[in-house]
Design a protein around this motif. Structure first.
Motif, PDB file in Angstrom:
ATOM      1  N   ALA A 117      11.402  18.630 -26.198  1.00  0.00           N
ATOM      2  CA  ALA A 117      12.810  18.240 -26.286  1.00  0.00           C
ATOM      3  C   ALA A 117      12.954  16.732 -26.125  1.00  0.00           C
ATOM      4  CB  ALA A 117      13.626  18.954 -25.214  1.00  0.00           C
ATOM      5  N   ARG A 118      14.047  16.191 -26.662  1.00  0.00           N
ATOM      6  CA  ARG A 118      14.343  14.757 -26.564  1.00  0.00           C
ATOM      7  C   ARG A 118      15.687  14.563 -25.896  1.00  0.00           C
ATOM      8  NH1 ARG A 118      17.084  10.480 -29.289  1.00  0.00           N
ATOM      9  NH2 ARG A 118      15.878   8.521 -29.240  1.00  0.00           N
ATOM     10  N   TYR A 119      15.715  13.698 -24.885  1.00  0.00           N
ATOM     11  CA  TYR A 119      16.971  13.335 -24.245  1.00  0.00           C
ATOM     12  C   TYR A 119      17.841  12.533 -25.216  1.00  0.00           C
ATOM     13  CZ  TYR A 119      15.216  14.466 -19.522  1.00  0.00           C
ATOM     14  OH  TYR A 119      14.726  15.092 -18.394  1.00  0.00           O
ATOM     15  N   LEU A 120      19.114  12.898 -25.320  1.00  0.00           N
ATOM     16  CA  LEU A 120      20.100  12.134 -26.085  1.00  0.00           C
ATOM     17  C   LEU A 120      21.112  11.448 -25.181  1.00  0.00           C
ATOM     18  CD1 LEU A 120      20.832  14.711 -28.947  1.00  0.00           C
ATOM     19  CD2 LEU A 120      19.220  12.791 -28.982  1.00  0.00           C
ATOM     20  N   GLY A 121      21.263  11.963 -23.992  1.00  0.00           N
ATOM     21  CA  GLY A 121      22.189  11.361 -23.038  1.00  0.00           C
ATOM     22  C   GLY A 121      22.255  12.205 -21.781  1.00  0.00           C
ATOM     23  N   TRP A 122      22.853  11.629 -20.733  1.00  0.00           N
ATOM     24  CA  TRP A 122      23.013  12.370 -19.484  1.00  0.00           C
ATOM     25  C   TRP A 122      24.183  11.787 -18.721  1.00  0.00           C
ATOM     26  CZ3 TRP A 122      18.470   9.777 -20.829  1.00  0.00           C
ATOM     27  CH2 TRP A 122      18.284   8.518 -20.251  1.00  0.00           C
ATOM     28  N   ASN A 123      24.800  12.586 -17.886  1.00  0.00           N
ATOM     29  CA  ASN A 123      25.905  12.077 -17.084  1.00  0.00           C
ATOM     30  C   ASN A 123      26.121  12.924 -15.842  1.00  0.00           C
ATOM     31  OD1 ASN A 123      27.838  14.243 -17.807  1.00  0.00           O
ATOM     32  ND2 ASN A 123      27.769  13.297 -19.832  1.00  0.00           N
ATOM     33  N   ILE A 124      26.790  12.313 -14.874  1.00  0.00           N
ATOM     34  CA  ILE A 124      27.217  12.979 -13.650  1.00  0.00           C
ATOM     35  C   ILE A 124      28.638  12.525 -13.370  1.00  0.00           C
ATOM     36  CG2 ILE A 124      26.782  13.368 -11.197  1.00  0.00           C
ATOM     37  CD1 ILE A 124      23.879  12.480 -11.691  1.00  0.00           C
ATOM     38  N   TYR A 125      29.555  13.479 -13.188  1.00  0.00           N
ATOM     39  CA  TYR A 125      30.939  13.164 -12.870  1.00  0.00           C
ATOM     40  C   TYR A 125      31.217  13.603 -11.439  1.00  0.00           C
ATOM     41  CZ  TYR A 125      31.430  12.473 -17.872  1.00  0.00           C
ATOM     42  OH  TYR A 125      31.272  12.031 -19.169  1.00  0.00           O
ATOM     43  N   GLY A 126      31.420  12.616 -10.561  1.00  0.00           N
ATOM     44  CA  GLY A 126      31.607  12.917  -9.158  1.00  0.00           C
ATOM     45  C   GLY A 126      32.854  13.730  -8.877  1.00  0.00           C
ATOM     46  N   TRP A 127      33.904  13.538  -9.686  1.00  0.00           N
ATOM     47  CA  TRP A 127      35.168  14.238  -9.447  1.00  0.00           C
ATOM     48  C   TRP A 127      34.988  15.744  -9.566  1.00  0.00           C
ATOM     49  CZ3 TRP A 127      39.803  12.881  -7.605  1.00  0.00           C
ATOM     50  CH2 TRP A 127      40.878  13.741  -7.803  1.00  0.00           C
ATOM     51  N   THR A 128      34.251  16.177 -10.555  1.00  0.00           N
ATOM     52  CA  THR A 128      34.019  17.613 -10.744  1.00  0.00           C
ATOM     53  C   THR A 128      32.671  18.056 -10.200  1.00  0.00           C
ATOM     54  OG1 THR A 128      33.114  17.216 -12.961  1.00  0.00           O
ATOM     55  CG2 THR A 128      35.459  17.690 -12.805  1.00  0.00           C
ATOM     56  N   GLN A 129      31.861  17.105  -9.705  1.00  0.00           N
ATOM     57  CA  GLN A 129      30.529  17.403  -9.177  1.00  0.00           C
ATOM     58  C   GLN A 129      29.717  18.206 -10.191  1.00  0.00           C
ATOM     59  OE1 GLN A 129      31.256  19.155  -5.258  1.00  0.00           O
ATOM     60  NE2 GLN A 129      31.076  17.131  -4.351  1.00  0.00           N
ATOM     61  N   THR A 130      29.703  17.670 -11.404  1.00  0.00           N
ATOM     62  CA  THR A 130      29.013  18.317 -12.516  1.00  0.00           C
ATOM     63  C   THR A 130      27.961  17.379 -13.091  1.00  0.00           C
ATOM     64  OG1 THR A 130      31.003  19.578 -13.090  1.00  0.00           O
ATOM     65  CG2 THR A 130      29.309  19.389 -14.781  1.00  0.00           C
ATOM     66  N   GLU A 131      26.779  17.886 -13.334  1.00  0.00           N
ATOM     67  CA  GLU A 131      25.705  17.149 -13.990  1.00  0.00           C
ATOM     68  C   GLU A 131      25.501  17.727 -15.388  1.00  0.00           C
ATOM     69  OE1 GLU A 131      22.147  17.360 -11.661  1.00  0.00           O
ATOM     70  OE2 GLU A 131      23.181  17.012  -9.752  1.00  0.00           O
ATOM     71  N   SER A 132      25.140  16.878 -16.343  1.00  0.00           N
ATOM     72  CA  SER A 132      24.876  17.397 -17.677  1.00  0.00           C
ATOM     73  C   SER A 132      23.834  16.554 -18.392  1.00  0.00           C
ATOM     74  CB  SER A 132      26.161  17.475 -18.512  1.00  0.00           C
ATOM     75  OG  SER A 132      26.572  16.193 -18.931  1.00  0.00           O
ATOM     76  N   ILE A 133      23.163  17.173 -19.334  1.00  0.00           N
ATOM     77  CA  ILE A 133      22.188  16.503 -20.202  1.00  0.00           C
ATOM     78  C   ILE A 133      22.474  16.933 -21.636  1.00  0.00           C
ATOM     79  CG2 ILE A 133      19.760  16.253 -20.818  1.00  0.00           C
ATOM     80  CD1 ILE A 133      19.025  16.869 -17.946  1.00  0.00           C
ATOM     81  N   ARG A 134      22.508  15.956 -22.544  1.00  0.00           N
ATOM     82  CA  ARG A 134      22.600  16.250 -23.973  1.00  0.00           C
ATOM     83  C   ARG A 134      21.218  16.012 -24.565  1.00  0.00           C
ATOM     84  NH1 ARG A 134      24.663  13.306 -28.705  1.00  0.00           N
ATOM     85  NH2 ARG A 134      24.965  11.498 -27.355  1.00  0.00           N
TER      86      ARG A 134
END
Length: 359
Positions: A117-134
């Motif tokens: 797999a290849r990373y396209l992006g990633w983020n963490i939003y503190g308000w919703t305490q959610t992590e994600s990877i595209r």
């Protein structure tokens, strides 16, 4: 792509053979910025980009100070090692410490099998305490995985579809079942990779076999730094990092990293690094210095940019309040001194086009 992205892209296309009308870009972005940030911070709407990305062509001497949204780059076949967020040494992954998921905007508590797999992006939003990877698997369509300690937060979050379309994901039981994304042809799956952690994978195009291949590349026993390639080593007094959002889908030709810093219930600062191999020039008329380096304070006194990073813009937009805050009530926002502190401690790799130099 959001409405803001479409407007910016429209300006870029119109001026592809000449200089960019930066004032128009700023008017558009600032008008949309607060509404977009409010949507992003609302518990019912964490937006995740699955759409294709437009190209930036012929930009010379572009000033992107103050842009709160995502700049569209053209995704290309990489000619360097694919980007991977560096490991967070000594930090356990979700499998070992599910209670840590979403609790630190600097750390992702999951990763990918990069042999498939290849990373396209990633983020963490503190308000919703959610992590994600595209990411993509085998060069296929983009896939997004979101993780949280709250099933409701994931079920409340919509995703971005083609253009400015917003797609509501059907509520998931997080029992491993797969559901269609309305009439888009996409799929969604929810499950618990470890007790206490909820995961949702969505894709706009693909079949169940492709979805299961995407799930199979996820790794829950590792942790990685969200702050890459840009790292913020100093923050103003009483301030904290709240959000981390990185797009590496166009590396080596371009990338974007944006971090949000908060202070109390009112103040917000957006620190953004944008790199583009097609940026031919940069501002040279500095009117400030940051730790001895040339910098430029915008005429409205709301953004400060470092000027000595080749083919890149590193900007701190500090004259902001959280959406819904009334400045007349005496709330204090960040200042130029605060922005100077942040930029003085910002660490940028020497070669932004080469992910192997980011750590």
């Amino acid at each position: 792509m959001t409405d803001l992205d479409q407007r910016i892209a429209s300006v870029l296309r119109e001026r592809a053979e000449g200089e960019i009308d930066t004032r128009r870009l700023l008017r558009v972005s600032r008008a949309q910025g607060r509404r977009r940030q409010l949507r992003r911070r609302a518990a019912t709407g964490t937006a995740l980009t699955l759409a294709g990305i437009l190209g930036l062509v012929g930009v010379t001497g572009t000033d992107f100070t103050g842009l709160p949204g995502r700049l569209p780059w053209i995704a290309t076949t990489p000619t360097v090692a694919p980007p991977v967020p560096p490991r967070a040494d000594g930090v356990p992954g979700a499998a070992q410490r599910p209670d840590l998921v979403g609790g630190d905007p600097r750390v992702l508590h999951l990763g990918l099998d990069t042999s498939r797999a290849r990373y396209l992006g990633w983020n963490i939003y503190g308000w919703t305490q959610t992590e994600s990877i595209r990411f993509s698997v085998g060069g296929g369509q983009p896939v997004v995985v979101e993780v949280s300690r709250s099933a409701q937060r994931l079920n409340d979050a919509a995703i971005d579809g083609p253009g400015s379309q917003r797609i509501t994901v059907p509520p998931l039981a997080f029992d491993g079942g797969v559901q269609p994304l309305g009439t888009t042809g996409g799929l969604a799956k929810g499950w618990q990779p470890v007790p206490g952690v909820y995961a949702r994978v969505t894709m706009l195009v693909g079949d169940r076999a492709a979805l299961e291949r995407a799930v199979d590349v996820l790794r829950w026993d590792e942790a990685r730094r969200c702050e890459a390639p840009l790292r913020l080593t100093t923050l103003p007094k009483d301030a904290t990092l709240t959000d981390c959002d990185v797009d590496v889908s166009a590396v080596p030709n371009g990338l974007r990293a944006q971090y949000t810093i908060g202070r109390g219930e009112s103040a917000a600062m957006y620190v953004r690094l944008m790199y583009g191999a097609q940026i031919a020039g940069s501002r040279s008329d500095g009117n400030r210095t940051v730790d001895g380096r040339p910098a430029y304070l915008s005429p409205d006194g709301a953004t400060l940019e470092l000027l000595d990073i080749p083919k890149a813009h590193l900007v701190a937009a500090f004259g902001w309040l959280w959406p819904g805050i009334d400045p007349a009530k005496g709330y204090v926002s960040f200042t130029e001194a605060d922005a100077t502190t942040v930029l003085a401690g910002a660490q940028v790799p020497k070669d932004l086009s080469d992910p192997e130099t980011w750590d």
